[in-house]
Design a protein around this motif. Structure first.
Motif, PDB file in Angstrom:
ATOM      1  N   TYR A 108       0.814  -1.221   0.000  1.00  0.00           N
ATOM      2  CA  TYR A 108       0.000   0.000   0.000  1.00  0.00           C
ATOM      3  C   TYR A 108       0.847   1.270   0.000  1.00  0.00           C
ATOM      4  CZ  TYR A 108      -3.544  -3.346   1.586  1.00  0.00           C
ATOM      5  OH  TYR A 108      -4.396  -4.422   1.693  1.00  0.00           O
ATOM      6  N   PRO A 125      -1.760   1.102   5.813  1.00  0.00           N
ATOM      7  CA  PRO A 125      -3.028   1.191   5.072  1.00  0.00           C
ATOM      8  C   PRO A 125      -4.205   1.462   5.992  1.00  0.00           C
ATOM      9  CG  PRO A 125      -2.313  -1.092   5.262  1.00  0.00           C
ATOM     10  CD  PRO A 125      -1.161  -0.241   5.715  1.00  0.00           C
ATOM     11  N   LYS A 128     -10.340   0.834   5.102  1.00  0.00           N
ATOM     12  CA  LYS A 128     -11.041   0.776   3.812  1.00  0.00           C
ATOM     13  C   LYS A 128     -10.129   0.242   2.713  1.00  0.00           C
ATOM     14  CE  LYS A 128     -14.483   4.356   4.741  1.00  0.00           C
ATOM     15  NZ  LYS A 128     -15.060   5.673   4.323  1.00  0.00           N
ATOM     16  N   GLN A 129      -8.854   0.600   2.741  1.00  0.00           N
ATOM     17  CA  GLN A 129      -7.914   0.072   1.758  1.00  0.00           C
ATOM     18  C   GLN A 129      -7.787  -1.441   1.881  1.00  0.00           C
ATOM     19  OE1 GLN A 129      -4.588   2.827   2.788  1.00  0.00           O
ATOM     20  NE2 GLN A 129      -4.366   3.076   0.571  1.00  0.00           N
ATOM     21  N   SER A 132     -10.818  -3.324   0.535  1.00  0.00           N
ATOM     22  CA  SER A 132     -10.927  -3.335  -0.931  1.00  0.00           C
ATOM     23  C   SER A 132      -9.853  -4.195  -1.596  1.00  0.00           C
ATOM     24  CB  SER A 132     -10.832  -1.900  -1.466  1.00  0.00           C
ATOM     25  OG  SER A 132      -9.561  -1.331  -1.189  1.00  0.00           O
ATOM     26  N   THR A 133      -9.008  -4.826  -0.800  1.00  0.00           N
ATOM     27  CA  THR A 133      -7.924  -5.651  -1.337  1.00  0.00           C
ATOM     28  C   THR A 133      -8.379  -7.101  -1.479  1.00  0.00           C
ATOM     29  OG1 THR A 133      -6.310  -4.243  -0.204  1.00  0.00           O
ATOM     30  CG2 THR A 133      -5.521  -6.359  -1.056  1.00  0.00           C
TER      31      THR A 133
END
Length: 298
Positions: A108, A125, A128-129, A132-133
């Protein structure tokens, strides 16, 4: 056919042994965990706490004299980062955990280095990151499928606001230990030991007793050995309340198997340390073994 006989007693056999000088190299020093190089300081409450512990449990005095009490001075307030690193570090050697954390963060944060992470780089990160991974990308960072699912579940709890104390300092201070633990124990991959370490180390709560920690249990068994008799830790204390004899007090009857303390034994024997059981636990690590320290990356 005539064969000459040989008198073996007249033959002298000389055995030549070649001596090889073995070079003895210096033993390699064990590699030091860089996470343990964090800055330390003596907290303001230390003097009052140590005086109290010496008063209620004089047997602690030699340990306190031997090991000055210090704690990490760079407590991280990004609790998602703290707990994620702790989950990653569960049940693996610190070298493996360090490598996986680096791969995870660098996924990230391009350009981040292992040295900068060791030096306290706080880039990480967001929940939310992580949500979404895709799972396969998390797995490519070295995470097992189970730990990847744990990290995503943690991210979900933060993202949905189920962990309410993360952004509200006043609420965090108001929450009792049991209330805070209830929020964290809903996350997959977080158990009582992780909660205790988080409250004790990151939040610096002073009255935590991690009964599931092997080092603390061993330290307490050694410290209270004189109180172990006939398979029981402690003694019976009777108090008079409303005309009735009641069993209670700081020590009481416990069930011990082969001289080992149960969680209830630990809780009962440590009652005298309140309200500074966290600090006494710190000394129990050192009492168990000079090398026993918190090894989780928190």
């Amino acid at each position: 056919m005539e064969v000459d006989s040989i008198d073996s007693s007249s033959v002298k056999v000389t055995k030549v042994t070649k001596m090889t000088k073995v070079k003895e190299g210096k033993p390699k020093a064990p590699e030091e965990n860089p996470w343990k190089k964090r800055p330390l300081h003596v907290p303001d409450y230390a003097q009052a706490a140590l005086e109290h512990l010496c008063k209620v449990d004089p047997a602690l005095a030699p340990l306190i004299a031997k090991y000055p009490y210090t704690i990490y001075s760079d407590h991280d307030t990004n609790y998602f980062r703290v707990l994620s690193r702790t989950i990653i570090g569960q049940q693996v050697h610190w070298k493996a955990a360090r490598s996986i954390i680096f791969k995870f963060v660098s996924h990230y944060v391009p350009g981040i280095t292992l040295d900068s992470l060791d030096s306290g780089d706080k880039r990480f990160p967001t929940p939310k990151q992580v949500l979404s991974t895709p799972m396969d990308q998390l797995r490519s960072c070295g995470l097992s499928e189970r730990k990847a699912s744990y990290i995503q579940d943690l991210a979900l709890h933060f993202s949905e606001g189920k962990i309410t104390f993360a952004s509200d300092k006043a609420e965090l201070q108001a929450l009792k230990d049991e209330e805070l633990a209830a929020q964290l124990l809903c996350v997959r991959g977080i158990g009582p030991w992780t909660v205790d370490m988080f409250m004790m180390d990151t939040l610096e709560r002073l009255d935590i007793l991690p009964t599931l920690d092997l080092g603390i249990r061993k330290g307490m068994e050694k410290h209270f050995r004189k109180d172990y008799k006939n398979g029981v830790w402690g003694t019976m204390i009777e108090s008079l309340e409303e005309g009735k004899t009641k069993k209670g007090g700081g020590k009481g009857k416990g069930s011990a198997k082969k001289g080992e303390m149960s969680c209830s034994d630990m809780e009962r024997m440590a009652e005298i340390w309140r309200p500074y059981r966290s600090i006494a636990s710190w000394y129990m690590w050192r009492n168990a073994d000079d090398t026993d320290t918190i090894s989780a990356p928190i």
